[in-house]
Design a protein around this motif. Structure first.
Motif, PDB file in Angstrom:
ATOM      1  N   LYS A  61       0.666 -35.034  35.857  1.00 37.57           N
ATOM      2  CA  LYS A  61       1.692 -33.997  35.997  1.00 37.57           C
ATOM      3  C   LYS A  61       1.299 -32.783  35.172  1.00 37.57           C
ATOM      4  O   LYS A  61       0.528 -32.881  34.213  1.00 37.57           O
ATOM      5  CB  LYS A  61       3.034 -34.532  35.509  1.00 37.57           C
ATOM      6  CG  LYS A  61       2.962 -35.026  34.060  1.00 37.57           C
ATOM      7  CD  LYS A  61       4.200 -35.776  33.645  1.00 37.57           C
ATOM      8  CE  LYS A  61       4.040 -36.379  32.252  1.00 37.57           C
ATOM      9  NZ  LYS A  61       3.039 -37.464  32.218  1.00 37.57           N
ATOM     10  N   ASP A  62       1.850 -31.632  35.544  1.00 36.88           N
ATOM     11  CA  ASP A  62       1.684 -30.423  34.752  1.00 36.88           C
ATOM     12  C   ASP A  62       2.744 -30.400  33.660  1.00 36.88           C
ATOM     13  O   ASP A  62       3.945 -30.549  33.934  1.00 36.88           O
ATOM     14  CB  ASP A  62       1.836 -29.173  35.622  1.00 36.88           C
ATOM     15  CG  ASP A  62       0.629 -28.953  36.529  1.00 36.88           C
ATOM     16  OD1 ASP A  62      -0.428 -29.561  36.279  1.00 36.88           O
ATOM     17  OD2 ASP A  62       0.754 -28.176  37.486  1.00 36.88           O
ATOM     18  N   VAL A  63       2.314 -30.217  32.416  1.00 35.67           N
ATOM     19  CA  VAL A  63       3.214 -30.157  31.272  1.00 35.67           C
ATOM     20  C   VAL A  63       3.056 -28.806  30.587  1.00 35.67           C
ATOM     21  O   VAL A  63       1.933 -28.333  30.381  1.00 35.67           O
ATOM     22  CB  VAL A  63       2.920 -31.291  30.260  1.00 35.67           C
ATOM     23  CG1 VAL A  63       3.758 -31.131  28.999  1.00 35.67           C
ATOM     24  CG2 VAL A  63       3.183 -32.654  30.893  1.00 35.67           C
ATOM     25  N   GLU A  64       4.171 -28.177  30.272  1.00 35.66           N
ATOM     26  CA  GLU A  64       4.176 -26.962  29.463  1.00 35.66           C
ATOM     27  C   GLU A  64       5.082 -27.190  28.258  1.00 35.66           C
ATOM     28  O   GLU A  64       6.188 -27.716  28.412  1.00 35.66           O
ATOM     29  CB  GLU A  64       4.685 -25.758  30.250  1.00 35.66           C
ATOM     30  CG  GLU A  64       3.766 -25.310  31.363  1.00 35.66           C
ATOM     31  CD  GLU A  64       4.285 -24.058  32.060  1.00 35.66           C
ATOM     32  OE1 GLU A  64       3.468 -23.351  32.660  1.00 35.66           O
ATOM     33  OE2 GLU A  64       5.513 -23.799  32.004  1.00 35.66           O
ATOM     34  N   ILE A  65       4.618 -26.799  27.089  1.00 44.69           N
ATOM     35  CA  ILE A  65       5.459 -26.773  25.894  1.00 44.69           C
ATOM     36  C   ILE A  65       5.610 -25.318  25.484  1.00 44.69           C
ATOM     37  O   ILE A  65       4.653 -24.687  25.003  1.00 44.69           O
ATOM     38  CB  ILE A  65       4.855 -27.601  24.743  1.00 44.69           C
ATOM     39  CG1 ILE A  65       4.624 -29.053  25.165  1.00 44.69           C
ATOM     40  CG2 ILE A  65       5.783 -27.545  23.524  1.00 44.69           C
ATOM     41  CD1 ILE A  65       3.927 -29.894  24.099  1.00 44.69           C
ATOM     42  N   TRP A  66       6.794 -24.769  25.717  1.00 47.37           N
ATOM     43  CA  TRP A  66       7.081 -23.388  25.351  1.00 47.37           C
ATOM     44  C   TRP A  66       7.433 -23.346  23.870  1.00 47.37           C
ATOM     45  O   TRP A  66       8.313 -24.076  23.401  1.00 47.37           O
ATOM     46  CB  TRP A  66       8.226 -22.834  26.202  1.00 47.37           C
ATOM     47  CG  TRP A  66       7.806 -22.544  27.616  1.00 47.37           C
ATOM     48  CD1 TRP A  66       7.390 -23.435  28.556  1.00 47.37           C
ATOM     49  CD2 TRP A  66       7.760 -21.255  28.242  1.00 47.37           C
ATOM     50  NE1 TRP A  66       7.078 -22.803  29.730  1.00 47.37           N
ATOM     51  CE2 TRP A  66       7.311 -21.457  29.578  1.00 47.37           C
ATOM     52  CE3 TRP A  66       8.078 -19.960  27.823  1.00 47.37           C
ATOM     53  CZ2 TRP A  66       7.142 -20.405  30.472  1.00 47.37           C
ATOM     54  CZ3 TRP A  66       7.917 -18.914  28.720  1.00 47.37           C
ATOM     55  CH2 TRP A  66       7.456 -19.133  30.020  1.00 47.37           C
TER      56      TRP A  66
END
Length: 404
Positions: A150-155
């Motif tokens: 999966k694509d994960v982003e941590i802003w």
């Protein structure tokens, strides 16, 4: 899914070096004693003008996020935040980290500890006290479909300088692939930076970017949207498919120039951007409503009377009569920006204008007033972001997808 501020006792986890290819939205990445520090202005700017306000604003990672692909179900991020304390005011809430899985908000958390910058607004002085590294932990993530994960982003927190120390996961990590989305480069004031938004994915530019299906690079710089030439050169040199500049409130509330300087400065700012982006859609956005400066010039100043109760408010210190001598107000700036864009657009068909009152005007102020008379709250950020997306990314908008 839950988030925690602790480190798991797991020896078999993978620690992935935090490098530039894992970061989006950063202009520069500085190596530090602890790890890496994302910047939103390049090193040559920071050396050229070492202003404390600008340094704090550009090092706060508004719009910056870690982006990777993984099958991990648990992610830990060690960081060293720098938190702000204001003398006489209640403590500010810790900055918020927000994790998205395939574009969906899945977890939120904060990092306790870190450095503390104590600011005295009566004197302008600031004192830094060092503190420990902390950890934010996201658990219970879905593995993702198929073998690719999966694509994960941590802003990262939009309002808290954040050194990135370590990234640990229970499965391998690789940089997120380029999905072919257009890159939107935006510049503005503290309102674009995020002011009093609830979290990093709900500052209005992040909301608008999500609704518009674009990748955001946010050069909203609190207190520092002042038509600085180095900012124009940074915009010029940063690859982008779409560019917007929101001009006005800082020019007024910092009282940095009069009309004689303002008009040439706007032309010069746009000229510099066009040196690197001659045909890129370029949108000039005038100020949203701010009643204290609609007809009263700056500077503005904090009213500290109710500071101890957490009720910081700003007041305009200028004299409306000074408009005759060329001092600037928001009404004057809106009119002049509309005139400048109309003049230039005769030879620049990709230059566009948006009146900020279409994002937030008098009716909005009556419903959602600015709590401190200057900055929008979380609900207003959402309204501005949604309206920007509706007006700018729509089929008739400046950033509409055009057929080749």
């Amino acid at each position: 899914m839950r988030t925690e501020n602790r480190t798991a006792d797991r020896d078999d986890w993978i620690t992935t070096p935090i490098t530039a290819d894992l970061l989006r939205g950063a202009i520069d990445v500085e190596r530090t004693e602890h790890g890496v520090l994302p910047h939103r202005l390049p090193a040559w700017v920071r050396a050229q003008y070492a202003d404390g306000q600008l340094a704090m604003a550009e090092s706060q990672p508004s719009g910056v996020r870690l982006a990777f692909r993984t099958r991990a179900t648990t992610v830990e991020l060690d960081t060293l935040p720098t938190k702000r304390l204001y003398v006489g005011a209640p403590p500010r809430p810790d900055g918020r980290y927000e994790l998205l899985v395939d574009g969906v908000l899945t977890g939120q958390g904060s990092v306790r500890g870190g450095n503390t910058l104590t600011i005295d607004m009566t004197t302008g002085s600031a004192e830094l006290r060092t503190g420990p590294v902390g950890t934010v932990r996201f658990t219970g993530l879905p593995e993702g479909a198929g073998d690719g994960g999966k694509d994960v982003e941590i802003w990262l927190p939009h309002n808290e300088t954040t050194e990135l120390v370590a990234l640990r996961t229970d499965a391998p990590v690789e940089p997120a692939p380029d999905r072919g989305r257009r890159v939107w480069l935006h510049h503005g004031s503290s309102i674009s930076h995020g002011s009093d938004a609830a979290g990093p994915t709900t500052i209005w530019p992040a909301l608008a970017a999500s609704l518009g299906g674009v990748e955001l690079i946010n050069l909203g710089l609190g207190g520092s949207a002042l038509l600085d030439p180095f900012t124009a050169r940074t915009l010029r040199d940063t690859p982008a498919d779409l560019i917007s500049v929101k001009i006005g409130i800082n020019v007024v509330n910092a009282d940095v120039m009069r009309m004689r300087a303002f008009t040439p400065a706007v032309h010069g700012f746009l000229d510099t951007i066009r040196e690197g982006h001659p045909d890129t859609p370029l949108l000039v956005v005038s100020p949203i409503l701010c009643p204290i400066h609609e007809d009263t010039p700056g500077p503005s100043a904090p009213d500290l009377a109710n500071m101890s109760e957490g009720q910081l408010r700003f007041v305009a210190m200028g004299d409306p009569a000074e408009k005759a001598a060329g001092k600037l107000t928001l009404r004057v700036i809106r009119d002049e920006l509309a005139r400048i864009v109309a003049q230039r657009a005769k030879e620049d068909p990709n230059l566009h204008h948006l009146d900020g009152l279409r994002l937030y005007g008098e009716a909005d102020f009556a419903e959602l007033p600015l709590p401190d008379q200057l900055h929008p709250d979380a609900a207003t950020h959402r309204r501005i972001g949604e309206r920007f997306a509706e007006q700018v990314f729509s089929a008739e908008g400046a950033f509409a997808t055009r057929d080749a």
